[in-house]
Design a protein around this motif. Structure first.
Motif, PDB file in Angstrom:
ATOM      1  N   ASP A 185       8.791  26.826  32.145  1.00  0.00           N
ATOM      2  CA  ASP A 185       7.386  26.882  32.555  1.00  0.00           C
ATOM      3  C   ASP A 185       6.479  26.468  31.387  1.00  0.00           C
ATOM      4  O   ASP A 185       5.572  25.633  31.547  1.00  0.00           O
ATOM      5  CB  ASP A 185       7.081  28.325  32.980  1.00  0.00           C
ATOM      6  CG  ASP A 185       5.850  28.437  33.845  1.00  0.00           C
ATOM      7  OD1 ASP A 185       5.656  27.565  34.699  1.00  0.00           O
ATOM      8  OD2 ASP A 185       5.082  29.391  33.672  1.00  0.00           O
TER       9      ASP A 185
ATOM     10  N   MET B 160       1.520  32.954  25.036  1.00  0.00           N
ATOM     11  CA  MET B 160       2.083  32.540  26.342  1.00  0.00           C
ATOM     12  C   MET B 160       0.923  32.048  27.218  1.00  0.00           C
ATOM     13  O   MET B 160       0.304  31.055  26.915  1.00  0.00           O
ATOM     14  CB  MET B 160       2.820  33.714  26.992  1.00  0.00           C
ATOM     15  CG  MET B 160       3.975  34.230  26.177  1.00  0.00           C
ATOM     16  SD  MET B 160       5.500  33.386  26.601  1.00  0.00           S
ATOM     17  CE  MET B 160       6.364  33.556  25.069  1.00  0.00           C
ATOM     18  N   ASP B 161       0.597  32.800  28.281  1.00  0.00           N
ATOM     19  CA  ASP B 161      -0.438  32.339  29.212  1.00  0.00           C
ATOM     20  C   ASP B 161      -1.862  32.664  28.757  1.00  0.00           C
ATOM     21  O   ASP B 161      -2.819  32.158  29.341  1.00  0.00           O
ATOM     22  CB  ASP B 161      -0.195  32.935  30.609  1.00  0.00           C
ATOM     23  CG  ASP B 161       0.554  31.964  31.509  1.00  0.00           C
ATOM     24  OD1 ASP B 161       1.015  30.927  30.987  1.00  0.00           O
ATOM     25  OD2 ASP B 161       0.664  32.240  32.709  1.00  0.00           O
TER      26      ASP B 161
ATOM     27  N   SER C  38       7.578  41.727  31.400  1.00  0.00           N
ATOM     28  CA  SER C  38       7.419  40.264  31.467  1.00  0.00           C
ATOM     29  C   SER C  38       5.943  39.888  31.649  1.00  0.00           C
ATOM     30  O   SER C  38       5.484  38.887  31.112  1.00  0.00           O
ATOM     31  CB  SER C  38       8.299  39.661  32.580  1.00  0.00           C
ATOM     32  OG  SER C  38       7.704  39.831  33.851  1.00  0.00           O
TER      33      SER C  38
ATOM     34  N   LYS D 211      12.217  32.167  36.950  1.00  0.00           N
ATOM     35  CA  LYS D 211      11.054  32.939  36.527  1.00  0.00           C
ATOM     36  C   LYS D 211      10.749  34.078  37.510  1.00  0.00           C
ATOM     37  O   LYS D 211      10.295  35.137  37.112  1.00  0.00           O
ATOM     38  CB  LYS D 211       9.845  31.988  36.444  1.00  0.00           C
ATOM     39  CG  LYS D 211       8.628  32.587  35.812  1.00  0.00           C
ATOM     40  CD  LYS D 211       7.498  31.580  35.725  1.00  0.00           C
ATOM     41  CE  LYS D 211       6.739  31.475  37.023  1.00  0.00           C
ATOM     42  NZ  LYS D 211       5.444  30.798  36.886  1.00  0.00           N
TER      43      LYS D 211
ATOM     44  N   GLN E 108      10.755  31.077  32.093  1.00  0.00           N
ATOM     45  CA  GLN E 108       9.524  31.094  31.294  1.00  0.00           C
ATOM     46  C   GLN E 108       9.506  29.941  30.281  1.00  0.00           C
ATOM     47  O   GLN E 108       8.478  29.311  30.056  1.00  0.00           O
ATOM     48  CB  GLN E 108       9.408  32.460  30.589  1.00  0.00           C
ATOM     49  CG  GLN E 108       8.160  32.635  29.755  1.00  0.00           C
ATOM     50  CD  GLN E 108       6.919  32.868  30.605  1.00  0.00           C
ATOM     51  OE1 GLN E 108       6.948  32.736  31.831  1.00  0.00           O
ATOM     52  NE2 GLN E 108       5.810  33.174  29.952  1.00  0.00           N
TER      53      GLN E 108
ATOM     54  N   ASP F  45       3.870  37.755  29.116  1.00  0.00           N
ATOM     55  CA  ASP F  45       3.335  36.523  29.710  1.00  0.00           C
ATOM     56  C   ASP F  45       1.834  36.378  29.441  1.00  0.00           C
ATOM     57  O   ASP F  45       1.325  35.260  29.305  1.00  0.00           O
ATOM     58  CB  ASP F  45       3.592  36.554  31.223  1.00  0.00           C
ATOM     59  CG  ASP F  45       3.262  35.228  31.901  1.00  0.00           C
ATOM     60  OD1 ASP F  45       3.771  34.204  31.445  1.00  0.00           O
ATOM     61  OD2 ASP F  45       2.499  35.231  32.887  1.00  0.00           O
ATOM     62  N   ASP F  46       1.122  37.505  29.355  1.00  0.00           N
ATOM     63  CA  ASP F  46      -0.333  37.482  29.160  1.00  0.00           C
ATOM     64  C   ASP F  46      -0.744  37.238  27.707  1.00  0.00           C
ATOM     65  O   ASP F  46      -1.923  36.981  27.433  1.00  0.00           O
ATOM     66  CB  ASP F  46      -0.946  38.821  29.624  1.00  0.00           C
ATOM     67  CG  ASP F  46      -0.857  38.985  31.134  1.00  0.00           C
ATOM     68  OD1 ASP F  46      -0.777  37.963  31.840  1.00  0.00           O
ATOM     69  OD2 ASP F  46      -0.858  40.135  31.614  1.00  0.00           O
TER      70      ASP F  46
END
Ligand code: GRG
Length: 297
Positions: A163, A93-94, A84, A183, A160, A88-89
């Motif tokens: 978010d 995504m983020d 995850s 999350k 997620q 996520d990185d």
């Protein structure tokens, strides 16, 4: 009287056991195709705090179980957690450059391999979980259901999605709680429950562990939100101040830092209360809950 339980020793021994087991469970870095196995191992052994495995082992201990029986499940949740983080990185995504104090997976291996490394870690988790013993109250089917529900589209992925969709939006405290429950809390709670299951715990203990895991999981994310604004990137091993930069809704943004600290302490208090049923045998879980509340990274 303060308990003589040594959490530092418990965490050091647990992390070492989990790292050894993960090394055994994963294909060698040289196994073909080597790139994917190097990428999986890169993020898995990048220096995570191993809090989910620790919660799993601590819950097993509270229920009279053994480290050996809990280890495959502790490793499985760490693989899901690491997947995850890798995803996520990603830029989609983020879009983060640092994680666990190192360049993110896609920065080292490229986006394509990072997507695949995340996928492979998620799949690997189920292969590892298949190697658990299975128990009279909890079959392999129950274990797979537990892992797939916590990581599926109603929990981890749902959090997620909410978010992502919440970025730049004004969201309510109730919506924020919805995100945090899914999350973050779902996988932490799953870790604790799996520890209890590995000890073949009776239903009342599993209910208590669920209550504990839910509240510790929520407190964990509130603290994570606080640390994002109070710590440096060096301290966190990931980019600090990211939530403010992308206008992410967080507890400090909605209720302020002081109130956020109070909420984290209240949630931890509820987690503690859930452990009454263990009559003093859940020392490792108690110590972990306190440690997670006071953590600085
Ligand atoms: C399927 C493309 C795709 C993406 C899924 C599910 C998902 C991406 C991301 C999960 C959301 C997420 C990263 C939640 C945050 C949970 C959290 C606080 C993580 C940090 O945990 P720590 O502090 O990290 O335990 P370490 O590195 O110490 O293990």
């Amino acid at each position: 009287m303060k308990s003589a339980f040594r959490l530092d020793q418990f965490l050091a021994a647990g992390s070492a056991a989990v790292n050894r087991a993960l090394d055994r469970f994963l294909p060698a870095a040289t196994a073909k195709p080597a790139t994917i196995h190097k990428a999986m191992r890169y993020s898995l052994f990048a220096g995570g705090k191993r809090m989910r495995p620790a919660l799993c082992l601590a819950a097993a201990a509270a229920c009279g179980g053994s480290e050996a029986h809990a280890l495959p499940l502790a490793c499985a949740v760490e693989c899901i957690h690491t997947y995850s983080l890798v995803h996520d990185d990603l830029p989609a995504m983020d879009d983060d450059d640092f994680r666990r104090g190192k360049p993110t997976n896609h920065k080292v291996f490229g986006e394509g391999i990072a997507v695949l490394a995340g996928d492979a870690l998620l799949t690997q988790a189920f292969e590892i979980a298949a190697q658990c013993k299975g128990w009279p109250r909890y079959s392999h089917r129950d274990i797979f259901l537990e892992l797939s529900r916590a990581s599926g589209s109603l929990q981890l992925i749902a959090g997620q999605v909410a978010d992502l969709e919440g970025e730049g939006q004004m969201i309510s405290a109730a919506q924020l709680k919805y995100i945090h429950e899914r999350k973050t809390s779902a996988l932490l709670c799953c870790s604790v429950r799996l520890g209890g299951m590995s000890a073949n715990c009776p239903p009342a203990q599993l209910r208590a562990l669920t209550d504990f895991g839910y509240h510790v999981g929520l407190a964990f994310q509130v603290i994570d939100d606080i640390l994002d604004v109070t710590q440096t990137s060096e301290q966190l091993g990931k980019t600090a101040g990211k939530d403010v930069a992308v206008q992410k809704a967080t507890y400090p943004a909605i209720v302020g830092l002081e109130k956020s600290r109070q909420i984290a302490a209240q949630l931890t208090g509820k987690a503690f209360a859930a452990l009454k049923i263990f009559k003093g045998k859940a020392v490792a879980l108690e110590a972990l809950a306190e440690f997670l509340l006071k953590r600085e990274k």
